[in-house]
Design a protein around this motif. Structure first.
Motif, PDB file in Angstrom:
ATOM      1  N   LEU A 142       0.830  -1.208   0.000  1.00 36.51           N
ATOM      2  CA  LEU A 142       0.000   0.000   0.000  1.00 36.51           C
ATOM      3  C   LEU A 142       0.860   1.252   0.000  1.00 36.51           C
ATOM      4  CD1 LEU A 142      -2.722  -1.096   2.581  1.00 36.51           C
ATOM      5  CD2 LEU A 142      -3.122  -0.586   0.163  1.00 36.51           C
ATOM      6  N   PHE A 143       1.916   1.236   0.779  1.00 35.53           N
ATOM      7  CA  PHE A 143       2.840   2.373   0.845  1.00 35.53           C
ATOM      8  C   PHE A 143       3.471   2.631  -0.515  1.00 35.53           C
ATOM      9  CE2 PHE A 143       6.790   4.157   3.250  1.00 35.53           C
ATOM     10  CZ  PHE A 143       6.392   5.451   2.931  1.00 35.53           C
ATOM     11  N   GLY A 144       3.938   1.568  -1.166  1.00 26.46           N
ATOM     12  CA  GLY A 144       4.567   1.722  -2.473  1.00 26.46           C
ATOM     13  C   GLY A 144       3.606   2.237  -3.532  1.00 26.46           C
ATOM     14  N   LEU A 145       2.395   1.700  -3.533  1.00 25.37           N
ATOM     15  CA  LEU A 145       1.393   2.150  -4.504  1.00 25.37           C
ATOM     16  C   LEU A 145       1.020   3.607  -4.271  1.00 25.37           C
ATOM     17  CD1 LEU A 145      -0.937  -0.991  -4.549  1.00 25.37           C
ATOM     18  CD2 LEU A 145       0.603  -0.240  -6.387  1.00 25.37           C
ATOM     19  N   ARG A 146       0.951   3.998  -2.998  1.00 29.97           N
ATOM     20  CA  ARG A 146       0.601   5.384  -2.683  1.00 29.97           C
ATOM     21  C   ARG A 146       1.704   6.341  -3.129  1.00 29.97           C
ATOM     22  NH1 ARG A 146      -2.557   8.329   0.955  1.00 29.97           N
ATOM     23  NH2 ARG A 146      -1.617  10.305   1.535  1.00 29.97           N
ATOM     24  N   LEU A 147       2.953   5.985  -2.853  1.00 35.24           N
ATOM     25  CA  LEU A 147       4.062   6.836  -3.271  1.00 35.24           C
ATOM     26  C   LEU A 147       4.094   6.975  -4.792  1.00 35.24           C
ATOM     27  CD1 LEU A 147       7.039   5.780  -0.959  1.00 35.24           C
ATOM     28  CD2 LEU A 147       5.833   7.977  -0.990  1.00 35.24           C
ATOM     29  N   SER A 148       3.845   5.883  -5.473  1.00 34.98           N
ATOM     30  CA  SER A 148       3.822   5.922  -6.933  1.00 34.98           C
ATOM     31  C   SER A 148       2.752   6.876  -7.441  1.00 34.98           C
ATOM     32  CB  SER A 148       3.588   4.515  -7.479  1.00 34.98           C
ATOM     33  OG  SER A 148       3.424   4.537  -8.878  1.00 34.98           O
ATOM     34  N   ALA A 149       1.549   6.782  -6.861  1.00 37.55           N
ATOM     35  CA  ALA A 149       0.456   7.663  -7.276  1.00 37.55           C
ATOM     36  C   ALA A 149       0.792   9.124  -6.993  1.00 37.55           C
ATOM     37  CB  ALA A 149      -0.833   7.267  -6.572  1.00 37.55           C
ATOM     38  N   SER A 188       4.984   2.738 -13.541  1.00 38.97           N
ATOM     39  CA  SER A 188       4.043   2.421 -12.464  1.00 38.97           C
ATOM     40  C   SER A 188       2.987   1.431 -12.934  1.00 38.97           C
ATOM     41  CB  SER A 188       3.370   3.709 -11.966  1.00 38.97           C
ATOM     42  OG  SER A 188       4.316   4.609 -11.439  1.00 38.97           O
ATOM     43  N   VAL A 189       2.451   1.646 -14.125  1.00 34.68           N
ATOM     44  CA  VAL A 189       1.414   0.765 -14.650  1.00 34.68           C
ATOM     45  C   VAL A 189       1.965  -0.629 -14.902  1.00 34.68           C
ATOM     46  CG1 VAL A 189      -0.106   0.344 -16.623  1.00 34.68           C
ATOM     47  CG2 VAL A 189       0.060   2.644 -15.646  1.00 34.68           C
ATOM     48  N   ILE A 190       3.110  -0.690 -15.596  1.00 35.17           N
ATOM     49  CA  ILE A 190       3.707  -1.997 -15.892  1.00 35.17           C
ATOM     50  C   ILE A 190       4.167  -2.682 -14.608  1.00 35.17           C
ATOM     51  CG2 ILE A 190       5.633  -3.147 -17.053  1.00 35.17           C
ATOM     52  CD1 ILE A 190       5.483  -0.954 -19.191  1.00 35.17           C
ATOM     53  N   GLY A 191       4.738  -1.898 -13.700  1.00 28.85           N
ATOM     54  CA  GLY A 191       5.209  -2.473 -12.447  1.00 28.85           C
ATOM     55  C   GLY A 191       4.089  -3.042 -11.604  1.00 28.85           C
ATOM     56  N   SER A 192       2.957  -2.331 -11.522  1.00 33.17           N
ATOM     57  CA  SER A 192       1.810  -2.828 -10.758  1.00 33.17           C
ATOM     58  C   SER A 192       1.288  -4.125 -11.367  1.00 33.17           C
ATOM     59  CB  SER A 192       0.696  -1.784 -10.737  1.00 33.17           C
ATOM     60  OG  SER A 192       1.120  -0.600 -10.109  1.00 33.17           O
ATOM     61  N   GLY A 193       1.190  -4.149 -12.692  1.00 35.77           N
ATOM     62  CA  GLY A 193       0.721  -5.357 -13.359  1.00 35.77           C
ATOM     63  C   GLY A 193       1.677  -6.522 -13.188  1.00 35.77           C
ATOM     64  N   ALA A 194       2.977  -6.236 -13.294  1.00 34.01           N
ATOM     65  CA  ALA A 194       3.980  -7.292 -13.129  1.00 34.01           C
ATOM     66  C   ALA A 194       3.966  -7.837 -11.705  1.00 34.01           C
ATOM     67  CB  ALA A 194       5.368  -6.747 -13.476  1.00 34.01           C
TER      68      ALA A 194
END
Length: 259
Positions: A142-149, A188-194
């Motif tokens: 969650l922390f990583g996704l938030r920082l990315s956003a 971010s998009v590719i990383g989240s999917g991967a």
């Protein structure tokens, strides 16, 4: 065994987000009480994470995931209600660019980010060398996704979708940019999917109905939801509309119309 964890992650994400939106849209006079009650729930969730750290079963995985979501929701409330943000609460000066703009933007949220990082370290400490790592991994994701956003909003995206920001945080919008895209967004998009795909493969390789399989499936679902939220930054869709029904202001307006 894959469907229940996916549904559990979706329900926890949906209910958690809706609850935060509803509490944050209520009168500001209610914020302190709501934050304190949520803080008690977060403490209880932290205790549950510690208690279930040696539970390698699927039940322990669910409990750790739920605990991490509750703790995360408390942090989100602290930020959106204005209790924990940063020392800078002023709009971005129009002439600020480069390093100056980055420093000002960082100062708007730094206290919140430090609090989240400290909590992540605490969760890892509480579960150190224990078989159930569901809670710290969920919180870290969650922390990583938030920082990315946040970085994507700072660098510039086509669709800001910032309607959920309350009035007392309106100054934060001045640090966002509307642009066709930025170099971080595809990463971010590719990383989240991967990440979602990798977690899913780990779940498939783990023993059926094990805590490891459930944890990996929950993380895969969460990463997929993070991918969707990043896509909302690109697609001409307003994800804020998903939560209008949960807003206390929307409910009050509907009640007034019925009267």
């Amino acid at each position: 065994m894959t469907i229940p964890p996916l549904l559990f992650a979706l329900v926890m994400w949906f209910i958690g987000t809706a609850a935060v939106v509803w509490l944050d849209s209520r009168p500001r006079a209610t914020f302190r009480t709501s934050f304190r009650v949520a803080g008690v729930a977060a403490v209880a969730a932290t205790a549950a994470v510690w208690w279930s750290a040696n539970d390698a079963s699927w039940g322990g995985a669910y409990l750790g995931f739920a605990g991490a979501i509750l703790i995360w929701g408390w942090h989100e409330m602290g930020f959106l209600m204005g209790f924990v943000a940063g020392p800078n609460r002023a709009p971005c000066p129009p002439a600020a660019t480069g390093w100056t703009r980055l420093k000002l933007a960082t100062a708007t949220v730094i206290h919140h980010e430090i609090a989240i990082a400290a909590t992540a370290l605490l969760l890892f400490a509480l579960t150190w060398r224990q078989p159930n790592q569901s809670a710290p991994l969920t919180f870290l994701l969650l922390f990583g996704l938030r920082l990315s956003a946040k970085f994507n909003l700072y660098l510039g995206v086509p669709n800001l979708s910032d309607e959920v920001f309350p009035a007392h945080l309106a100054y934060l919008k001045s640090y966002f940019r509307t642009r066709a895209g930025n170099a971080l967004l595809p990463v971010s998009v590719i990383g989240s999917g991967a990440l979602a795909g990798w977690a899913w493969s780990v779940a498939e390789a783990a023993p059926a109905q094990s805590g490891a399989a459930v944890t990996a499936t929950l993380l895969a679902a969460l990463a997929a939801l993070g991918l969707v939220e990043h896509l909302f930054l690109v697609l001409p869709l307003r994800d804020a509309k998903l939560w209008q029904w949960a807003s206390a202001k929307t409910q009050a307006a509907k009640a007034a119309i019925r009267e």
